[in-house]
Design an enzyme around this catalytic site. Structure first.
Site, PDB file in Angstrom:
ATOM      1  N   PRO A   1       5.131  -0.111  -3.800  1.00  7.57           N
ATOM      2  CA  PRO A   1       6.401  -0.388  -4.732  1.00  7.57           C
ATOM      3  C   PRO A   1       6.895  -1.767  -4.443  1.00  7.57           C
ATOM      4  CG  PRO A   1       6.483   1.776  -3.631  1.00  7.57           C
ATOM      5  CD  PRO A   1       5.456   1.190  -2.916  1.00  7.57           C
ATOM      6  N   GLU A   2       6.881  -2.416  -5.350  1.00  2.54           N
ATOM      7  CA  GLU A   2       7.832  -3.682  -5.303  1.00  2.54           C
ATOM      8  C   GLU A   2       9.207  -3.592  -5.792  1.00  2.54           C
ATOM      9  OE1 GLU A   2       5.060  -7.070  -6.799  1.00  2.54           O
ATOM     10  OE2 GLU A   2       3.270  -5.686  -6.505  1.00  2.54           O
TER      11      GLU A   2
END
Length: 275
Positions: free
Chosen positions: A2-3
DNA sequence: ACGAGGTCCTGCGAGC
DNA sequence: TGCTCGCAGGACCTCG
Protein backbone atom coordinates in the site's frame (compact mmCIF):
# COMPACT_ATOMS: atom_id res chain seq x y z
CA UNK A 1 2.52 -2.43 -1.19
CA UNK A 2 0.00 0.00 0.00
CA UNK A 3 1.29 3.38 -1.04
CA UNK A 4 -0.35 6.68 -0.23
CA UNK A 5 -3.63 6.16 -2.15
CA UNK A 6 -4.20 2.72 -0.68
CA UNK A 7 -3.62 3.83 2.90
CA UNK A 8 -5.75 6.92 2.29
CA UNK A 9 -8.58 4.69 1.05
CA UNK A 10 -8.39 2.48 4.12
CA UNK A 11 -8.52 5.53 6.35
CA UNK A 12 -11.49 7.03 4.50
CA UNK A 13 -13.34 3.75 4.79
CA UNK A 14 -12.70 3.24 8.47
CA UNK A 15 -11.97 6.54 10.20
CA UNK A 16 -15.54 7.39 11.13
CA UNK A 17 -16.37 3.83 12.04
CA UNK A 18 -13.58 3.38 14.56
CA UNK A 19 -13.37 6.89 16.00
CA UNK A 20 -14.20 7.20 19.67
CA UNK A 21 -14.57 3.48 20.22
CA UNK A 22 -13.11 1.46 23.08
CA UNK A 23 -10.56 -1.32 22.72
CA UNK A 24 -11.81 -4.08 24.94
CA UNK A 25 -9.32 -6.76 24.05
CA UNK A 26 -5.99 -6.99 22.24
CA UNK A 27 -4.76 -10.13 20.51
CA UNK A 28 -1.31 -9.95 19.01
CA UNK A 29 -0.68 -13.09 16.97
CA UNK A 30 2.70 -12.12 15.54
CA UNK A 31 4.85 -10.03 17.87
CA UNK A 32 7.63 -10.12 15.27
CA UNK A 33 6.01 -7.12 13.55
CA UNK A 34 6.65 -4.91 16.58
CA UNK A 35 9.45 -2.38 16.45
CA UNK A 36 10.84 -0.67 19.50
CA UNK A 37 8.20 -2.07 21.79
CA UNK A 38 7.01 -5.33 23.32
CA UNK A 39 3.87 -7.40 23.35
CA UNK A 40 3.31 -6.59 27.00
CA UNK A 41 3.59 -2.86 26.46
CA UNK A 42 1.29 -2.90 23.43
CA UNK A 43 -1.33 -4.95 25.23
CA UNK A 44 -1.16 -2.73 28.29
CA UNK A 45 -1.47 0.53 26.37
CA UNK A 46 -4.18 -0.61 23.97
CA UNK A 47 -6.51 -2.63 26.13
CA UNK A 48 -8.95 -0.39 27.93
CA UNK A 49 -8.03 2.70 25.95
CA UNK A 50 -10.15 4.38 23.33
CA UNK A 51 -9.46 5.05 19.66
CA UNK A 52 -9.64 8.78 19.21
CA UNK A 53 -9.03 8.79 15.50
CA UNK A 54 -7.59 6.91 12.56
CA UNK A 55 -5.48 8.92 10.15
CA UNK A 56 -2.74 8.60 7.56
CA UNK A 57 0.83 9.85 7.43
CA UNK A 58 2.74 8.90 4.26
CA UNK A 59 2.07 5.17 3.84
CA UNK A 60 1.38 4.63 7.51
CA UNK A 61 -1.88 4.11 9.38
CA UNK A 62 -2.03 6.07 12.60
CA UNK A 63 -4.37 5.04 15.39
CA UNK A 64 -4.44 7.85 17.96
CA UNK A 65 -5.37 6.57 21.38
CA UNK A 66 -6.72 8.16 24.50
CA UNK A 67 -3.75 8.61 26.79
CA UNK A 68 -1.67 10.23 24.07
CA UNK A 69 -0.13 7.16 22.48
CA UNK A 70 -0.24 6.36 18.79
CA UNK A 71 -0.21 2.93 17.25
CA UNK A 72 1.51 3.34 13.89
CA UNK A 73 1.03 0.57 11.37
CA UNK A 74 3.18 0.39 8.22
CA UNK A 75 1.38 -2.14 6.05
CA UNK A 76 4.55 -2.96 4.13
CA UNK A 77 3.82 -4.98 1.01
CA UNK A 78 0.81 -7.04 2.00
CA UNK A 79 -0.81 -5.53 5.08
CA UNK A 80 -4.49 -4.62 5.29
CA UNK A 81 -6.82 -3.21 7.92
CA UNK A 82 -10.42 -4.35 8.18
CA UNK A 83 -13.35 -3.75 10.48
CA UNK A 84 -15.27 -6.97 11.03
CA UNK A 85 -18.61 -7.65 12.69
CA UNK A 86 -17.01 -10.44 14.70
CA UNK A 87 -13.75 -12.30 15.19
CA UNK A 88 -12.39 -13.80 12.00
CA UNK A 89 -12.77 -17.58 11.75
CA UNK A 90 -11.28 -20.25 9.51
CA UNK A 91 -9.23 -18.95 6.61
CA UNK A 92 -10.03 -15.33 7.52
CA UNK A 93 -7.99 -15.87 10.65
CA UNK A 94 -4.93 -16.79 8.63
CA UNK A 95 -2.40 -13.99 8.49
CA UNK A 96 -4.11 -12.16 11.34
CA UNK A 97 -1.41 -10.13 13.04
CA UNK A 98 -3.33 -7.89 15.43
CA UNK A 99 -6.96 -8.15 16.48
CA UNK A 100 -8.56 -5.36 18.48
CA UNK A 101 -11.97 -6.15 19.89
CA UNK A 102 -14.08 -3.01 20.00
CA UNK A 103 -17.56 -2.61 21.45
CA UNK A 104 -20.52 -4.61 20.07
CA UNK A 105 -18.10 -7.47 19.38
CA UNK A 106 -16.66 -5.73 16.31
CA UNK A 107 -13.03 -6.40 15.54
CA UNK A 108 -10.46 -4.14 13.96
CA UNK A 109 -8.11 -6.56 12.24
CA UNK A 110 -4.64 -5.98 10.87
CA UNK A 111 -3.62 -8.85 8.64
CA UNK A 112 -0.39 -9.19 6.72
CA UNK A 113 0.58 -12.19 4.61
CA UNK A 114 4.29 -11.52 4.32
CA UNK A 115 4.59 -9.64 7.60
CA UNK A 116 6.97 -7.10 6.15
CA UNK A 117 4.70 -4.58 7.82
CA UNK A 118 5.76 -2.95 11.06
CA UNK A 119 3.94 -1.73 14.14
CA UNK A 120 5.19 0.99 16.46
CA UNK A 121 3.68 2.31 19.67
CA UNK A 122 4.73 5.90 20.15
CA UNK A 123 4.21 8.52 22.81
CA UNK A 124 3.95 12.20 21.86
CA UNK A 125 7.68 12.80 21.68
CA UNK A 126 8.44 9.62 19.80
CA UNK A 127 5.69 10.45 17.33
CA UNK A 128 7.07 13.94 16.79
CA UNK A 129 10.47 12.45 15.99
CA UNK A 130 8.92 9.77 13.79
CA UNK A 131 6.89 12.10 11.63
CA UNK A 132 9.73 14.62 11.41
CA UNK A 133 11.83 12.05 9.60
CA UNK A 134 9.24 11.73 6.83
CA UNK A 135 9.05 14.18 3.93
CA UNK A 136 6.11 16.43 3.03
CA UNK A 137 2.72 15.11 1.98
CA UNK A 138 2.42 15.49 -1.79
CA UNK A 139 -1.33 16.08 -1.70
CA UNK A 140 -1.26 18.69 1.06
CA UNK A 141 -2.73 22.01 -0.13
CA UNK A 142 0.45 23.83 0.87
CA UNK A 143 2.72 21.53 -1.08
CA UNK A 144 3.78 23.29 -4.24
CA UNK A 145 6.25 23.12 -7.09
CA UNK A 146 8.92 25.07 -5.24
CA UNK A 147 8.74 22.79 -2.22
CA UNK A 148 8.91 19.75 -4.45
CA UNK A 149 12.00 21.11 -6.20
CA UNK A 150 13.63 21.74 -2.83
CA UNK A 151 12.93 18.18 -1.73
CA UNK A 152 14.55 16.80 -4.87
CA UNK A 153 17.69 18.88 -4.44
CA UNK A 154 21.22 17.78 -3.80
CA UNK A 155 21.37 14.24 -5.05
CA UNK A 156 22.42 12.59 -8.25
CA UNK A 157 20.79 9.26 -7.58
CA UNK A 158 18.16 8.11 -10.09
CA UNK A 159 15.04 10.28 -9.97
CA UNK A 160 12.83 7.25 -9.40
CA UNK A 161 14.75 6.29 -6.31
CA UNK A 162 14.59 9.86 -5.02
CA UNK A 163 10.82 9.96 -5.48
CA UNK A 164 10.49 6.82 -3.41
CA UNK A 165 12.76 8.09 -0.64
CA UNK A 166 10.31 8.68 2.21
CA UNK A 167 12.55 11.27 3.83
CA UNK A 168 12.22 13.44 0.75
CA UNK A 169 8.62 12.82 -0.22
CA UNK A 170 5.88 10.96 1.65
CA UNK A 171 3.86 8.10 0.29
CA UNK A 172 5.19 7.42 -3.19
CA UNK A 173 6.24 3.85 -3.89
CA UNK A 174 7.12 1.78 -6.91
CA UNK A 175 3.77 1.86 -8.70
CA UNK A 176 3.14 5.59 -8.51
CA UNK A 177 6.76 6.58 -9.10
CA UNK A 178 6.67 4.50 -12.26
CA UNK A 179 3.40 6.07 -13.39
CA UNK A 180 4.36 9.65 -12.58
CA UNK A 181 7.63 9.38 -14.51
CA UNK A 182 5.80 7.88 -17.46
CA UNK A 183 3.25 10.72 -17.47
CA UNK A 184 5.98 13.34 -17.16
CA UNK A 185 7.97 11.62 -19.95
CA UNK A 186 11.09 11.47 -17.82
CA UNK A 187 13.57 8.59 -17.94
CA UNK A 188 13.45 7.00 -14.43
CA UNK A 189 17.23 6.52 -14.39
CA UNK A 190 18.06 10.20 -14.89
CA UNK A 191 20.19 11.69 -12.12
CA UNK A 192 17.90 13.81 -9.96
CA UNK A 193 20.14 16.86 -10.02
CA UNK A 194 20.13 16.82 -13.82
CA UNK A 195 16.41 17.55 -14.15
CA UNK A 196 15.46 20.98 -15.44
CA UNK A 197 13.05 23.26 -13.63
CA UNK A 198 10.53 22.54 -16.35
CA UNK A 199 10.89 18.79 -15.93
CA UNK A 200 10.52 19.06 -12.16
CA UNK A 201 7.36 21.10 -12.67
CA UNK A 202 5.95 18.44 -14.99
CA UNK A 203 6.86 15.75 -12.49
CA UNK A 204 5.26 17.66 -9.63
CA UNK A 205 2.01 17.79 -11.59
CA UNK A 206 2.10 14.18 -12.70
CA UNK A 207 2.75 12.93 -9.16
CA UNK A 208 -0.26 14.80 -7.86
CA UNK A 209 -2.45 13.74 -10.79
CA UNK A 210 -1.52 10.10 -10.41
CA UNK A 211 -2.02 10.06 -6.64
CA UNK A 212 -5.35 11.90 -6.86
CA UNK A 213 -6.55 9.59 -9.61
CA UNK A 214 -5.58 6.56 -7.56
CA UNK A 215 -7.35 7.87 -4.45
CA UNK A 216 -10.46 8.48 -6.55
CA UNK A 217 -10.35 4.86 -7.70
CA UNK A 218 -9.66 3.55 -4.21
CA UNK A 219 -6.15 2.35 -4.90
CA UNK A 220 -4.40 -0.22 -7.04
CA UNK A 221 -4.92 -3.91 -6.36
CA UNK A 222 -2.20 -5.95 -8.00
CA UNK A 223 -2.65 -8.85 -5.66
CA UNK A 224 -3.12 -8.41 -1.93
CA UNK A 225 -4.27 -4.87 -1.33
CA UNK A 226 -7.82 -4.47 -0.03
CA UNK A 227 -9.68 -1.34 0.96
CA UNK A 228 -10.97 -0.87 4.50
CA UNK A 229 -14.15 -2.67 3.43
CA UNK A 230 -12.29 -5.62 1.94
CA UNK A 231 -12.79 -4.70 -1.71
CA UNK A 232 -10.25 -4.43 -4.46
CA UNK A 233 -9.11 -1.05 -5.68
CA UNK A 234 -9.78 -0.01 -9.28
CA UNK A 235 -6.71 1.96 -10.34
CA UNK A 236 -4.97 -1.12 -11.81
CA UNK A 237 -7.14 -0.65 -14.90
CA UNK A 238 -5.91 2.95 -15.23
CA UNK A 239 -2.20 2.11 -15.01
CA UNK A 240 -0.38 3.20 -18.14
CA UNK A 241 3.12 1.86 -17.46
CA UNK A 242 3.37 -0.20 -14.29
CA UNK A 243 2.81 -3.88 -15.04
CA UNK A 244 2.61 -3.28 -18.79
CA UNK A 245 6.10 -4.26 -19.88
CA UNK A 246 5.96 -5.61 -23.43
CA UNK A 247 2.73 -3.80 -24.24
CA UNK A 248 2.75 -0.82 -26.59
CA UNK A 249 3.24 2.66 -25.17
CA UNK A 250 -0.13 4.43 -25.41
CA UNK A 251 1.59 7.52 -26.82
CA UNK A 252 4.01 6.21 -29.42
CA UNK A 253 3.34 2.48 -29.75
CA UNK A 254 6.85 1.41 -28.73
CA UNK A 255 6.94 -1.70 -26.55
CA UNK A 256 7.32 -0.69 -22.92
CA UNK A 257 10.60 -1.87 -21.43
CA UNK A 258 11.32 -3.19 -17.94
CA UNK A 259 14.51 -2.87 -15.95
CA UNK A 260 15.63 -3.80 -12.46
CA UNK A 261 18.68 -1.58 -12.58
CA UNK A 262 17.20 1.10 -10.31
CA UNK A 263 17.37 -0.04 -6.70
CA UNK A 264 16.60 -3.63 -7.73
CA UNK A 265 12.94 -2.73 -8.22
CA UNK A 266 10.86 -3.33 -11.33
CA UNK A 267 10.66 -0.18 -13.43
CA UNK A 268 8.55 -0.07 -16.58
CA UNK A 269 9.12 2.76 -19.03
CA UNK A 270 9.06 3.84 -22.65
CA UNK A 271 12.62 4.38 -23.81
CA UNK A 272 11.32 6.46 -26.69
CA UNK A 273 9.12 9.02 -24.95
CA UNK A 274 10.81 9.09 -21.56
CA UNK A 275 14.00 11.12 -21.88
C1' DA B 1 26.95 10.56 -0.49
C1' DC B 2 26.16 6.75 -3.23
C1' DG B 3 25.40 2.05 -5.04
C1' DA B 4 25.18 -2.78 -4.17
C1' DG B 5 23.43 -6.23 -1.68
C1' DG B 6 21.42 -8.64 2.33
C1' DT B 7 17.46 -9.00 5.64
C1' DC B 8 12.79 -9.46 7.23
C1' DC B 9 8.41 -12.95 5.43
C1' DT B 10 5.03 -15.88 2.51
C1' DG B 11 2.72 -16.91 -1.83
C1' DC B 12 2.43 -17.50 -6.57
C1' DG B 13 3.40 -18.53 -11.31
C1' DA B 14 6.72 -20.29 -14.57
C1' DG B 15 9.43 -23.84 -16.04
C1' DC B 16 11.25 -28.36 -15.80
C1' DT C 1 1.66 -33.66 -10.06
C1' DG C 2 5.54 -31.91 -7.63
C1' DC C 3 9.66 -29.59 -7.24
C1' DT C 4 12.77 -25.35 -7.44
C1' DC C 5 13.48 -20.68 -8.74
C1' DG C 6 12.62 -15.94 -9.15
C1' DC C 7 9.78 -12.32 -8.21
C1' DA C 8 6.44 -9.35 -5.55
C1' DG C 9 3.54 -2.96 -3.93
C1' DG C 10 8.51 -1.56 1.50
C1' DA C 11 12.01 -0.17 4.42
C1' DC C 12 15.99 -1.05 7.12
C1' DC C 13 20.83 -2.14 7.56
C1' DT C 14 25.96 -2.71 6.46
C1' DC C 15 29.83 -2.45 3.52
C1' DG C 16 33.03 -0.42 0.35
Amino acid sequence: MPELPEVETIVRDLARRVADRPIQRTRLHHPDVLRGTSRARVTRRLTGSRIRRLSRRAKHLVLSLSGGYRLVVQPGMTGSLLLLARRPAGTARRYAVLELTLDHGEVLLYRDVRRLGRIHLLDEDAWAAYTARIGPEPLAPRFDEARFATQMQGTRQAIKKTLMDQRRLAGVGNIYATEALYLARIDPSRPTDGLTERELAALFRSIRDVLRGAVRRRGTTVRDYRTGTGERGAYQSALRAYGRAGEPCDRCGTRLAITHAIDQRATTFCWRCQR
